[in-house]
Design a protein around this motif. Structure first.
Motif, PDB file in Angstrom:
ATOM      1  N   ASP A 166       0.839  -1.210   0.000  1.00 51.54           N
ATOM      2  CA  ASP A 166       0.000   0.000   0.000  1.00 51.54           C
ATOM      3  C   ASP A 166       0.861   1.243   0.000  1.00 51.54           C
ATOM      4  O   ASP A 166       0.439   2.296  -0.408  1.00 51.54           O
ATOM      5  CB  ASP A 166      -0.940   0.118   1.219  1.00 51.54           C
ATOM      6  CG  ASP A 166      -1.067  -1.116   2.040  1.00 51.54           C
ATOM      7  OD1 ASP A 166      -1.686  -2.051   1.526  1.00 51.54           O
ATOM      8  OD2 ASP A 166      -0.559  -1.130   3.171  1.00 51.54           O
ATOM      9  N   ARG A 167       2.078   1.089   0.516  1.00 53.41           N
ATOM     10  CA  ARG A 167       2.959   2.245   0.583  1.00 53.41           C
ATOM     11  C   ARG A 167       4.353   1.806   0.170  1.00 53.41           C
ATOM     12  O   ARG A 167       4.776   0.690   0.489  1.00 53.41           O
ATOM     13  CB  ARG A 167       2.951   2.784   2.016  1.00 53.41           C
ATOM     14  CG  ARG A 167       3.248   4.237   2.097  1.00 53.41           C
ATOM     15  CD  ARG A 167       2.987   4.804   3.482  1.00 53.41           C
ATOM     16  NE  ARG A 167       3.767   6.022   3.626  1.00 53.41           N
ATOM     17  CZ  ARG A 167       3.436   7.188   3.089  1.00 53.41           C
ATOM     18  NH1 ARG A 167       2.334   7.311   2.420  1.00 53.41           N
ATOM     19  NH2 ARG A 167       4.225   8.236   3.239  1.00 53.41           N
ATOM     20  N   GLU A 197       5.844   7.168  -0.672  1.00 52.66           N
ATOM     21  CA  GLU A 197       4.477   7.597  -0.948  1.00 52.66           C
ATOM     22  C   GLU A 197       3.527   6.413  -0.942  1.00 52.66           C
ATOM     23  O   GLU A 197       3.959   5.276  -1.039  1.00 52.66           O
ATOM     24  CB  GLU A 197       4.404   8.246  -2.345  1.00 52.66           C
ATOM     25  CG  GLU A 197       4.908   9.651  -2.400  1.00 52.66           C
ATOM     26  CD  GLU A 197       5.016  10.180  -3.826  1.00 52.66           C
ATOM     27  OE1 GLU A 197       4.678  11.332  -4.032  1.00 52.66           O
ATOM     28  OE2 GLU A 197       5.434   9.414  -4.711  1.00 52.66           O
ATOM     29  N   ASP A 198       2.233   6.719  -0.896  1.00 45.21           N
ATOM     30  CA  ASP A 198       1.250   5.670  -1.132  1.00 45.21           C
ATOM     31  C   ASP A 198       1.473   5.130  -2.530  1.00 45.21           C
ATOM     32  O   ASP A 198       1.823   5.883  -3.438  1.00 45.21           O
ATOM     33  CB  ASP A 198      -0.174   6.247  -1.046  1.00 45.21           C
ATOM     34  CG  ASP A 198      -0.604   6.419   0.401  1.00 45.21           C
ATOM     35  OD1 ASP A 198      -0.066   5.702   1.266  1.00 45.21           O
ATOM     36  OD2 ASP A 198      -1.460   7.271   0.660  1.00 45.21           O
ATOM     37  N   LYS A 199       1.258   3.846  -2.692  1.00 49.63           N
ATOM     38  CA  LYS A 199       1.520   3.242  -3.999  1.00 49.63           C
ATOM     39  C   LYS A 199       0.736   3.949  -5.109  1.00 49.63           C
ATOM     40  O   LYS A 199       1.281   4.262  -6.160  1.00 49.63           O
ATOM     41  CB  LYS A 199       1.156   1.758  -3.995  1.00 49.63           C
ATOM     42  CG  LYS A 199       1.330   1.123  -5.367  1.00 49.63           C
ATOM     43  CD  LYS A 199       0.957  -0.327  -5.401  1.00 49.63           C
ATOM     44  CE  LYS A 199      -0.513  -0.513  -5.114  1.00 49.63           C
ATOM     45  NZ  LYS A 199      -0.828  -1.946  -4.963  1.00 49.63           N
ATOM     46  N   ASP A 200      -0.534   4.200  -4.833  1.00 49.40           N
ATOM     47  CA  ASP A 200      -1.364   4.796  -5.880  1.00 49.40           C
ATOM     48  C   ASP A 200      -0.869   6.184  -6.274  1.00 49.40           C
ATOM     49  O   ASP A 200      -0.916   6.559  -7.439  1.00 49.40           O
ATOM     50  CB  ASP A 200      -2.827   4.860  -5.423  1.00 49.40           C
ATOM     51  CG  ASP A 200      -3.404   3.456  -5.260  1.00 49.40           C
ATOM     52  OD1 ASP A 200      -2.839   2.525  -5.879  1.00 49.40           O
ATOM     53  OD2 ASP A 200      -4.381   3.287  -4.533  1.00 49.40           O
ATOM     54  N   THR A 201      -0.390   6.933  -5.287  1.00 53.65           N
ATOM     55  CA  THR A 201       0.145   8.261  -5.578  1.00 53.65           C
ATOM     56  C   THR A 201       1.391   8.120  -6.448  1.00 53.65           C
ATOM     57  O   THR A 201       1.565   8.822  -7.440  1.00 53.65           O
ATOM     58  CB  THR A 201       0.535   8.987  -4.273  1.00 53.65           C
ATOM     59  OG1 THR A 201      -0.521   8.821  -3.333  1.00 53.65           O
ATOM     60  CG2 THR A 201       0.815  10.453  -4.507  1.00 53.65           C
ATOM     61  N   LEU A 202       2.229   7.172  -6.050  1.00 49.38           N
ATOM     62  CA  LEU A 202       3.479   6.955  -6.782  1.00 49.38           C
ATOM     63  C   LEU A 202       3.183   6.523  -8.219  1.00 49.38           C
ATOM     64  O   LEU A 202       3.761   7.039  -9.171  1.00 49.38           O
ATOM     65  CB  LEU A 202       4.311   5.892  -6.053  1.00 49.38           C
ATOM     66  CG  LEU A 202       5.764   5.773  -6.455  1.00 49.38           C
ATOM     67  CD1 LEU A 202       6.540   6.986  -5.988  1.00 49.38           C
ATOM     68  CD2 LEU A 202       6.389   4.519  -5.854  1.00 49.38           C
ATOM     69  N   GLY A 204       0.348   6.966  -9.819  1.00 53.45           N
ATOM     70  CA  GLY A 204      -0.362   8.036 -10.497  1.00 53.45           C
ATOM     71  C   GLY A 204       0.613   9.053 -11.049  1.00 53.45           C
ATOM     72  O   GLY A 204       0.440   9.586 -12.140  1.00 53.45           O
ATOM     73  N   ARG A 205       1.670   9.263 -10.278  1.00 51.99           N
ATOM     74  CA  ARG A 205       2.671  10.249 -10.669  1.00 51.99           C
ATOM     75  C   ARG A 205       3.417   9.786 -11.915  1.00 51.99           C
ATOM     76  O   ARG A 205       3.810  10.589 -12.756  1.00 51.99           O
ATOM     77  CB  ARG A 205       3.662  10.397  -9.514  1.00 51.99           C
ATOM     78  CG  ARG A 205       4.597  11.543  -9.620  1.00 51.99           C
ATOM     79  CD  ARG A 205       4.886  12.102  -8.238  1.00 51.99           C
ATOM     80  NE  ARG A 205       5.750  11.254  -7.419  1.00 51.99           N
ATOM     81  CZ  ARG A 205       7.069  11.279  -7.501  1.00 51.99           C
ATOM     82  NH1 ARG A 205       7.654  12.069  -8.350  1.00 51.99           N
ATOM     83  NH2 ARG A 205       7.790  10.525  -6.724  1.00 51.99           N
ATOM     84  N   ASN A 212      -1.309  12.023 -19.119  1.00 50.63           N
ATOM     85  CA  ASN A 212      -1.708  11.168 -18.012  1.00 50.63           C
ATOM     86  C   ASN A 212      -3.131  10.682 -18.289  1.00 50.63           C
ATOM     87  O   ASN A 212      -4.057  11.481 -18.355  1.00 50.63           O
ATOM     88  CB  ASN A 212      -1.655  11.975 -16.713  1.00 50.63           C
ATOM     89  CG  ASN A 212      -2.005  11.115 -15.521  1.00 50.63           C
ATOM     90  OD1 ASN A 212      -2.713  10.113 -15.642  1.00 50.63           O
ATOM     91  ND2 ASN A 212      -1.516  11.510 -14.375  1.00 50.63           N
ATOM     92  N   ASN A 251      -5.277   9.465 -16.571  1.00 52.06           N
ATOM     93  CA  ASN A 251      -6.288   9.825 -15.563  1.00 52.06           C
ATOM     94  C   ASN A 251      -6.865  11.213 -15.814  1.00 52.06           C
ATOM     95  O   ASN A 251      -7.932  11.549 -15.341  1.00 52.06           O
ATOM     96  CB  ASN A 251      -5.680   9.818 -14.158  1.00 52.06           C
ATOM     97  CG  ASN A 251      -5.144   8.446 -13.805  1.00 52.06           C
ATOM     98  OD1 ASN A 251      -5.760   7.434 -14.158  1.00 52.06           O
ATOM     99  ND2 ASN A 251      -4.004   8.404 -13.148  1.00 52.06           N
TER     100      ASN A 251
END
Ligand code: ADP
Ligand code: MG
Length: 310
Positions: free
Chosen positions: A207-208, A221-226, A228-229, A268, A270
């Motif tokens: 998760d992180r 970072e949170d995985k999703d943030t990472l 997403g980036r 991106n 998203n």
């Protein structure tokens, strides 16, 4: 959020020996690992991952800094810190002449767990080795030996399980089995810290994620943030005519003329729809002869973060 592990300004320099120079392995590492998480410590070989784990395990003496495990400072309250953590080492090492059951029983003895409270069978079941209870460890496959290491780390029912490159050299099927084991343990409330140099593993489980390179944390970072980036996509259009300058219609996009007829657009997914890019090209009166896409992934970010610095 409460943290299972807190590492503050951790430094480690391995001393010089007759044959080797001193080696700075960790530089001001700060990490907070939230209770209940599956936390991935990701980095290339030699980054310092095992050094961190070995400091927590009491196998390597830190040069400076603080390590808190389940609220216990390892310098002040080593016993409680150690009782809170189970460590699965990177290297497979156990006596080949014990059976899995005996091996777990012995390990429980080392932790001073009374016979009546030992859970050897329960743990063997958890890691899918119940039917191997009386086999010699030496007769187990590589993947089974890994799972035995997980089992051994769990005998004292620790709140935190640390796995150092648990699937290095393990084939994909066994890797998946191990991942399932880890997920089940986490669902039961165990905080997981795992080191890996497999991006796929971090992506699948964690998760992180913290990324470490040359002894320094370069991202956390949170995985999703990472993801997403970094989850940028690249799309290349081959156009029906030459371009000298970007048409105004493309000014809202991150577009670049590669060759006269080749236009590369980074976006991106998203935030931007491919349809919008195509419509912009059409509104500029450009025809599209061909399209190719390239997806960047964790691998790209990882390379970016670990190659540029230092
Ligand atoms: P990782 O687990 O990320 O591959 P390590 O923590 O094992 O990295 O190693 C970090 C750095 O410290 C490497 O440069 C390694 O060569 C060095 N190192 C590790 N253990 C020792 C040791 N016992 N003595 C000297 N240097 C070491
Ligand atoms: Mg290592």
């Amino acid at each position: 959020m409460e943290n299972a592990i807190e590492i503050t300004n951790l430094n480690k320099t391995y001393k010089a020996t007759k044959r080797t120079a001193a080696k700075v392995a960790l530089q001001d590492v700060n990490l907070s690992i939230p209770k209940g998480s599956i936390f991935g410590l990701l980095g290339p070989n030699g980054a310092g991952k095992s050094t961190i784990i070995n400091i927590m395990a009491g196998l390597v003496i830190k040069t400076s800094g603080q390590v808190n495990i389940a609220g216990f400072d390892i310098d002040v309250n080593e016993r409680n810190a150690k009782a809170s953590i189970g460590i699965v080492p990177q290297e497979i090492n156990f006596d080949p002449y014990f059976t899995p059951f005996e091996s777990l029983d012995l390990q429980a003895g080392l932790y001073g767990i009374p016979k009546a409270q030992r859970r050897s069978m329960e743990i063997l079941e958890m890691v899918g080795l119940a039917d191997k209870r009386d086999a010699y460890v030496r007769s187990l496959s590589g993947g089974m030996k890994r799972r035995m290491l997980v089992a051994k780390a769990m005998v004292h029912n620790p709140a935190i399980l640390v796995l150092d490159e648990p699937t290095a050299g393990v084939d994909i099927e066994l890797r998946k089995q191990l991942w399932d084991n880890v997920k089940v343990l986490n669902e039961q409330g165990v905080t997981i810290l795992l080191t890996t140099h497999y991006l796929e593993e971090a992506e699948e489980l964690c998760d992180r994620i913290a990324i470490i390179n040359k002894g320094q944390v370069v991202a956390c970072e949170d995985k999703d943030t990472l993801l997403g980036r970094i989850e940028g996509k690249e799309i290349t259009f081959v156009l029906d005519r030459d371009l000298d300058t970007l048409p105004d219609a493309m000014s809202g996009f991150c577009a670049e003329i590669k060759k006269k007829r080749k236009l590369v657009v980074r976006y991106n997914p998203n935030e931007t729809n491919v349809q919008a890019i195509i419509e912009a090209l059409q509104s500029a009166g450009l025809g599209i002869a061909d399209i190719t896409t390239d997806q960047s992934d964790l691998e790209d970010v990882f390379l970016q973060l670990t190659s540029s610095a230092a």
